[in-house]
Design a protein around this motif. Structure first.
Motif, PDB file in Angstrom:
ATOM      1  N   ALA A 163       7.142  -0.219  -2.663  1.00  0.00           N
ATOM      2  CA  ALA A 163       7.839  -1.175  -1.804  1.00  0.00           C
ATOM      3  C   ALA A 163       6.931  -1.621  -0.661  1.00  0.00           C
ATOM      4  O   ALA A 163       6.958  -2.773  -0.241  1.00  0.00           O
ATOM      5  CB  ALA A 163       9.124  -0.551  -1.261  1.00  0.00           C
ATOM      6  N   GLU A 164       6.105  -0.690  -0.156  1.00  0.00           N
ATOM      7  CA  GLU A 164       5.150  -0.989   0.901  1.00  0.00           C
ATOM      8  C   GLU A 164       3.750  -0.665   0.386  1.00  0.00           C
ATOM      9  O   GLU A 164       3.429   0.501   0.153  1.00  0.00           O
ATOM     10  CB  GLU A 164       5.447  -0.173   2.162  1.00  0.00           C
ATOM     11  N   PRO A 165       2.908  -1.665   0.186  1.00  0.00           N
ATOM     12  CA  PRO A 165       1.560  -1.415  -0.339  1.00  0.00           C
ATOM     13  C   PRO A 165       0.759  -0.505   0.585  1.00  0.00           C
ATOM     14  O   PRO A 165       0.947  -0.491   1.808  1.00  0.00           O
ATOM     15  CB  PRO A 165       0.946  -2.818  -0.392  1.00  0.00           C
ATOM     16  N   ARG A 166      -0.133   0.254  -0.004  1.00  0.00           N
ATOM     17  CA  ARG A 166      -1.065   1.065   0.780  1.00  0.00           C
ATOM     18  C   ARG A 166      -2.182   0.155   1.280  1.00  0.00           C
ATOM     19  O   ARG A 166      -2.613  -0.756   0.581  1.00  0.00           O
ATOM     20  CB  ARG A 166      -1.641   2.195  -0.073  1.00  0.00           C
ATOM     21  N   THR A 167      -2.657   0.426   2.480  1.00  0.00           N
ATOM     22  CA  THR A 167      -3.656  -0.454   3.093  1.00  0.00           C
ATOM     23  C   THR A 167      -5.089  -0.070   2.739  1.00  0.00           C
ATOM     24  O   THR A 167      -5.992  -0.900   2.834  1.00  0.00           O
ATOM     25  CB  THR A 167      -3.501  -0.465   4.619  1.00  0.00           C
ATOM     26  N   ASP A 168      -5.328   1.194   2.351  1.00  0.00           N
ATOM     27  CA  ASP A 168      -6.695   1.624   2.090  1.00  0.00           C
ATOM     28  C   ASP A 168      -6.696   2.731   1.047  1.00  0.00           C
ATOM     29  O   ASP A 168      -6.360   3.875   1.347  1.00  0.00           O
ATOM     30  CB  ASP A 168      -7.359   2.115   3.380  1.00  0.00           C
ATOM     31  N   GLY A 188      -9.756  -0.341  -0.671  1.00  0.00           N
ATOM     32  CA  GLY A 188      -8.981  -1.549  -0.481  1.00  0.00           C
ATOM     33  C   GLY A 188      -7.493  -1.299  -0.608  1.00  0.00           C
ATOM     34  O   GLY A 188      -7.065  -0.201  -0.968  1.00  0.00           O
ATOM     35  N   PRO A 189      -6.683  -2.308  -0.327  1.00  0.00           N
ATOM     36  CA  PRO A 189      -5.228  -2.166  -0.392  1.00  0.00           C
ATOM     37  C   PRO A 189      -4.715  -2.276  -1.820  1.00  0.00           C
ATOM     38  O   PRO A 189      -5.380  -2.820  -2.702  1.00  0.00           O
ATOM     39  CB  PRO A 189      -4.739  -3.343   0.454  1.00  0.00           C
ATOM     40  N   THR A 190      -3.514  -1.779  -2.043  1.00  0.00           N
ATOM     41  CA  THR A 190      -2.882  -1.905  -3.358  1.00  0.00           C
ATOM     42  C   THR A 190      -1.396  -1.625  -3.248  1.00  0.00           C
ATOM     43  O   THR A 190      -0.951  -0.871  -2.389  1.00  0.00           O
ATOM     44  CB  THR A 190      -3.509  -0.937  -4.376  1.00  0.00           C
ATOM     45  N   GLY A 191      -0.633  -2.249  -4.137  1.00  0.00           N
ATOM     46  CA  GLY A 191       0.779  -1.962  -4.258  1.00  0.00           C
ATOM     47  C   GLY A 191       1.074  -1.100  -5.480  1.00  0.00           C
ATOM     48  O   GLY A 191       2.220  -0.744  -5.740  1.00  0.00           O
ATOM     49  N   TRP A 192       0.012  -0.784  -6.249  1.00  0.00           N
ATOM     50  CA  TRP A 192       0.171   0.071  -7.421  1.00  0.00           C
ATOM     51  C   TRP A 192       0.383   1.517  -6.983  1.00  0.00           C
ATOM     52  O   TRP A 192       0.037   1.915  -5.866  1.00  0.00           O
ATOM     53  CB  TRP A 192      -1.051  -0.034  -8.323  1.00  0.00           C
ATOM     54  N   ARG A 193       0.932   2.338  -7.879  1.00  0.00           N
ATOM     55  CA  ARG A 193       1.207   3.738  -7.582  1.00  0.00           C
ATOM     56  C   ARG A 193      -0.040   4.568  -7.872  1.00  0.00           C
ATOM     57  O   ARG A 193      -0.533   4.596  -9.005  1.00  0.00           O
ATOM     58  CB  ARG A 193       2.385   4.233  -8.412  1.00  0.00           C
ATOM     59  N   VAL A 194      -0.541   5.261  -6.878  1.00  0.00           N
ATOM     60  CA  VAL A 194      -1.760   6.055  -6.999  1.00  0.00           C
ATOM     61  C   VAL A 194      -1.405   7.440  -7.528  1.00  0.00           C
ATOM     62  O   VAL A 194      -0.681   8.195  -6.873  1.00  0.00           O
ATOM     63  CB  VAL A 194      -2.483   6.165  -5.648  1.00  0.00           C
ATOM     64  N   VAL A 195      -1.920   7.788  -8.704  1.00  0.00           N
ATOM     65  CA  VAL A 195      -1.541   9.054  -9.345  1.00  0.00           C
ATOM     66  C   VAL A 195      -2.708  10.025  -9.507  1.00  0.00           C
ATOM     67  O   VAL A 195      -2.507  11.182  -9.896  1.00  0.00           O
ATOM     68  CB  VAL A 195      -0.899   8.791 -10.724  1.00  0.00           C
ATOM     69  N   GLY A 196      -3.939   9.591  -9.251  1.00  0.00           N
ATOM     70  CA  GLY A 196      -5.082  10.477  -9.401  1.00  0.00           C
ATOM     71  C   GLY A 196      -6.354   9.790  -8.969  1.00  0.00           C
ATOM     72  O   GLY A 196      -6.337   8.657  -8.460  1.00  0.00           O
ATOM     73  N   ARG A 197      -7.492  10.481  -9.167  1.00  0.00           N
ATOM     74  CA  ARG A 197      -8.781   9.901  -8.795  1.00  0.00           C
ATOM     75  C   ARG A 197      -9.880  10.448  -9.703  1.00  0.00           C
ATOM     76  O   ARG A 197      -9.891  11.641 -10.019  1.00  0.00           O
ATOM     77  CB  ARG A 197      -9.117  10.222  -7.346  1.00  0.00           C
ATOM     78  N   THR A 198     -10.751   9.565 -10.125  1.00  0.00           N
ATOM     79  CA  THR A 198     -11.902   9.983 -10.917  1.00  0.00           C
ATOM     80  C   THR A 198     -13.127  10.106 -10.019  1.00  0.00           C
ATOM     81  O   THR A 198     -13.321   9.284  -9.107  1.00  0.00           O
ATOM     82  CB  THR A 198     -12.193   8.997 -12.057  1.00  0.00           C
ATOM     83  N   PRO A 199     -13.985  11.103 -10.262  1.00  0.00           N
ATOM     84  CA  PRO A 199     -15.211  11.209  -9.466  1.00  0.00           C
ATOM     85  C   PRO A 199     -16.265  10.196  -9.891  1.00  0.00           C
ATOM     86  O   PRO A 199     -17.232   9.961  -9.157  1.00  0.00           O
ATOM     87  CB  PRO A 199     -15.675  12.640  -9.747  1.00  0.00           C
ATOM     88  N   ARG A 200     -16.096   9.597 -11.060  1.00  0.00           N
ATOM     89  CA  ARG A 200     -17.103   8.687 -11.584  1.00  0.00           C
ATOM     90  C   ARG A 200     -17.143   7.372 -10.793  1.00  0.00           C
ATOM     91  O   ARG A 200     -16.138   6.902 -10.262  1.00  0.00           O
ATOM     92  CB  ARG A 200     -16.830   8.385 -13.057  1.00  0.00           C
ATOM     93  N   THR A 201     -18.328   6.758 -10.761  1.00  0.00           N
ATOM     94  CA  THR A 201     -18.492   5.431 -10.168  1.00  0.00           C
ATOM     95  C   THR A 201     -18.078   4.393 -11.204  1.00  0.00           C
ATOM     96  O   THR A 201     -18.569   4.410 -12.335  1.00  0.00           O
ATOM     97  CB  THR A 201     -19.954   5.197  -9.751  1.00  0.00           C
ATOM     98  N   ILE A 202     -17.185   3.501 -10.842  1.00  0.00           N
ATOM     99  CA  ILE A 202     -16.652   2.509 -11.776  1.00  0.00           C
ATOM    100  C   ILE A 202     -17.508   1.252 -11.791  1.00  0.00           C
ATOM    101  O   ILE A 202     -17.785   0.685 -12.847  1.00  0.00           O
ATOM    102  CB  ILE A 202     -15.189   2.160 -11.413  1.00  0.00           C
TER     103      ILE A 202
END
Length: 245
Positions: A163-168, A188-202
């Protein structure tokens, strides 16, 4: 020539120097697969004057130079290409499909929305992780900053956005919304749901080829621990397999 398996296409003007192509089918899976198939064939027979082809989940934007060609010529070329079924178009064969196994840490810190997604889906956080890891994703398009946007999340129902995007959001964040997933290349900002993080560089903009993936490639997420993530390091994400189709 035969009719392509996804049927007809729609070509509409988009500004003064672009055309938007869609597949008017009632089945979303057919629409998305149709756009990928059409894109491959159009690129294999790219007409003069076409400057760029931008893929969307269910659309394709064809940008052209109006001093070299015109909308009616681009539309004619698009409809001609759309009539070819895959088996009738040997020039479009030979596309490389790469498979990526993306290591991801799923926990409360790296995945601050994991618990709320689990509650929304009436699952436990562990079951959400299991569903994500068990899903076979296909990269449908490269979004902002070349972020890979993927289709194929298999959960009981589409996941709502925040409902409220994350800013960073941190680089490498793995996010879901609807039945899609995306990896954040840069902060960066996003309105998507953050569920994890990869250590790899994308994305590595210092390289001539800043990404090793493209539309049509396959992705699976592999749960790992914090210790495993530290041992892996932040090297550029690379494919684990590659085939020619």
């Amino acid at each position: 020539m035969t009719t392509a398996p996804y049927g007809a296409i729609t070509v509409e003007p988009f500004g003064d120097s672009a055309a938007m192509v869609t597949v008017p089918h009632t089945d979303r899976t057919v629409r998305r697969a149709g756009i990928i198939a059409f894109r491959d064939r159009f690129l294999a027979h790219r007409p003069q004057g076409v400057l760029d082809v931008v893929s969307g989940l269910e659309s394709l934007l064809i940008e052209y130079d109006p001093l070299v060609t015109a909308l009616e010529h681009v539309e004619y070329a698009a409809r001609l290409v759309a009539r070819w079924a895959p088996a009738d178009d040997p020039a479009a064969s030979g596309r490389r499909v790469r498979t990526f196994a993306v290591p991801v840490v799923f926990d409360d810190e790296y995945g601050p929305d994991l618990a709320s997604v689990a509650e929304e889906l009436c699952l436990s956080p562990a079951e959400v992780v299991e569903a994500i890891a068990g899903s076979a994703f296909t990269i449908s398009l490269l979004g902002a900053a070349m972020a890979p946007m993927m289709d194929g999340l298999e959960v009981p129902r589409p996941v709502r956005r925040r409902a409220e995007p994350r800013t960073d959001v941190a680089p490498g964040s793995v996010m879901i919304a609807g039945t899609n997933a995306i990896i954040q290349p840069f902060p960066g900002p996003t309105g998507w749901r953050v569920v994890g993080r990869t250590p790899r560089t994308i994305v590595d903009i210092s390289r001539p080829d800043p990404v090793s993936f493209g539309t049509g490639d396959l992705v699976r997420f592999v749960p790992i621990s914090r210790a495993e993530a530290e041992a892996l390091g932040s090297g550029l994400l690379k494919p684990v397999a590659e085939v020619t189709v």
